[in-house]
Design a protein around this motif. Structure first.
Motif, short mmCIF file in Angstrom:
data_model
loop_
_atom_site.label_atom_id
_atom_site.label_comp_id
_atom_site.label_asym_id
_atom_site.label_seq_id
_atom_site.Cartn_x
_atom_site.Cartn_y
_atom_site.Cartn_z
N GLN A 137 8.03 -3.37 4.81
CA GLN A 137 8.82 -4.40 4.15
C GLN A 137 9.81 -5.02 5.20
OE1 GLN A 137 8.23 -5.27 0.74
NE2 GLN A 137 9.53 -7.29 1.78
N CYS A 197 9.67 1.74 2.00
CA CYS A 197 9.28 0.33 2.54
C CYS A 197 9.06 0.33 3.84
CB CYS A 197 10.50 -0.41 2.13
SG CYS A 197 10.62 -1.23 0.51
N SER A 234 5.04 -2.86 2.14
CA SER A 234 5.72 -3.95 1.91
C SER A 234 5.73 -3.95 0.39
CB SER A 234 5.15 -5.36 2.70
OG SER A 234 4.87 -5.20 3.99
N TYR A 235 6.55 -3.04 -0.04
CA TYR A 235 6.42 -2.72 -1.46
C TYR A 235 7.00 -3.82 -2.33
CZ TYR A 235 4.45 1.92 -1.30
OH TYR A 235 3.65 2.83 -1.10
#
Length: 406
Positions: A327, A375, A379-380
């Protein structure tokens, strides 16, 4: 009659919001329809000035809107606008935070948690059936199972999104067991749910979700034994090691996933296109992209094009990807340092923000504690079900809260 309907809308919308919570581990489509219905009722209800004042006073509304906006602005230097708009839409739940915050009712928080836990429990039952059909009784009729991988047992979403939802559900079941349950029967119910969730995590195969669960389990132990940190550390260590050792000894699939993960990590250069090897390569190439465009990023629609160029130069034997599976790098590469700062704020501000000791202060910390480590591996916050989970729970946890003075 119209007046009566308007008076009932806050209660109707609260029930609809519980339905959105129920949708978290399922397909995301019902959540969109329920959110649209909530918005219609919100508009019919009126009281706009009052509601907008409440939204303007909530810092998370502005923070989440800024997080969405920084990606939307990167469309200005994106060449592939169609893909850019599609990827910008993946951040859409951060805009919906304002709606959820506006309709959430503080006194109904238990209802929202119960809706989520009920949905997870149903998914776990289906997942156990799928596991039995795959590994024990292959002649059983096929169950409801996501069509992503041959070993996936989750019914509706793949293990990448399923297991973080399980991790939060396990924490919430443990929280109710330790801090909220008042009778032996209720304690037994949540103990069973916690055990079921732990077993489901072990058969699901999602390594990031299991890591998140172990972090939350340690947090829960430290919260329970806040005045005895040495005991908490020892107990958290024993529980975590016991779960991992038990899963490794008792579950062939879990053992295979662990062994494969270690092998891929140690020998990633000789294991092209494996799960962990890909993540290492994605991260290294994404960092090269960020180094070339640190302030503005490449633009949210051009990530794949630019990544493919970098990949062809440095790691041609590896497959390119539209997402670095991290992320923090996702934000930095797509929209530069401003997006990197904002993603840290989105995750850290709810963690350090002061709130009342109302029994929910522990859960307010749990949500960012789950997302901050996982993350690193995906890329939550651009994954629909999980960005929805993050936004929904923060809306319900902070609605109607008056912050403590510094």
């Amino acid at each position: 009659m119209i007046t009566t309907l308007r008076e009932r809308i806050p209660f109707i919308n609260s029930w609809l919001l519980a339905g959105v919570f129920f949708s978290i581990p399922l397909t995301v489509a019902p959540a969109y329809w329920l959110s649209a219905l909530i918005l219609i009722f919100w508009l019919v209800e009126g009281r706009y000035a009052e509601k907008l004042r409440a939204l303007a006073a909530e810092p998370l509304v502005w923070l989440f809107a800024a997080y969405y906006a920084v990606f939307a602005l990167s469309l200005l230097w994106t060449e592939d606008l169609d893909w850019g708009r599609r990827m910008t839409g993946r951040q859409g739940f951060f805009l919906l935070f304002a709606l959820y915050f506006s309709v959430a009712r503080r006194e109904h928080f238990g209802r929202y948690v119960s809706a989520f836990l009920l949905s997870v429990a149903c998914c776990e039952a289906l997942a156990f059936y799928n596991w039995a059909q795959l590994h024990v009784w292959p002649d059983l009729p096929d169950g409801i199972r996501v069509e992503k991988g041959a070993d996936d047992t989750a019914p509706f979403v793949d293990r990448m999104m399923y297991t973080p939802a399980l991790a939060l559900a396990g924490y919430l079941a443990g929280h109710r067991l330790l801090f909220e349950a008042r009778t032996a029967g209720v304690r037994m119910l949540y103990a069973v749910l916690l055990l079921s969730t732990t077993l489901n995590l072990l058969i699901a195969g999602g390594r990031a979700g299991l890591l998140g669960f172990l972090v939350l389990l340690a947090l829960l132990v430290f919260q329970r034994f806040a005045r005895r940190p040495l005991l908490a550390a020892a107990l958290a260590g024993v529980l975590s090691l016991g779960i991992v050792a038990g899963g490794y000894a008792g579950n062939d699939y879990f053992r295979e996933r662990v062994d494969a993960g270690i092998d891929e990590l140690v020998n990633y250069q000789d294991r092209p296109n494996t799960s962990i090897g890909l993540r290492i390569v994605y991260a290294s190439n994404a960092w090269r992209m960020f180094s070339e465009s640190p302030w503005l990023g490449v633009g949210i629609g051009d990530y794949l094009v630019e990544y493919t160029k970098v990949n062809a130069i440095h790691t041609p034997q590896w497959e390119p990807m539209y997402n670095p599976h991290n992320q923090y790098l996702y934000a930095l590469t797509n929209a530069g340092i401003p997006a990197g700062v904002l993603v840290l704020a989105v995750l850290l501000f709810p963690l350090v923000r002061r709130g009342p000791a109302d029994g929910r202060q522990r859960i307010r910390k749990a949500l960012p504690v789950l997302f901050i480590p996982i993350c690193l591996f995906e890329s939550y916050l651009m994954r629909s079900n999980l960005s929805m989970m993050y936004v929904l729970f923060l809306a319900a946890l902070w609605c109607g809260v008056k912050e403590r003075p510094a």
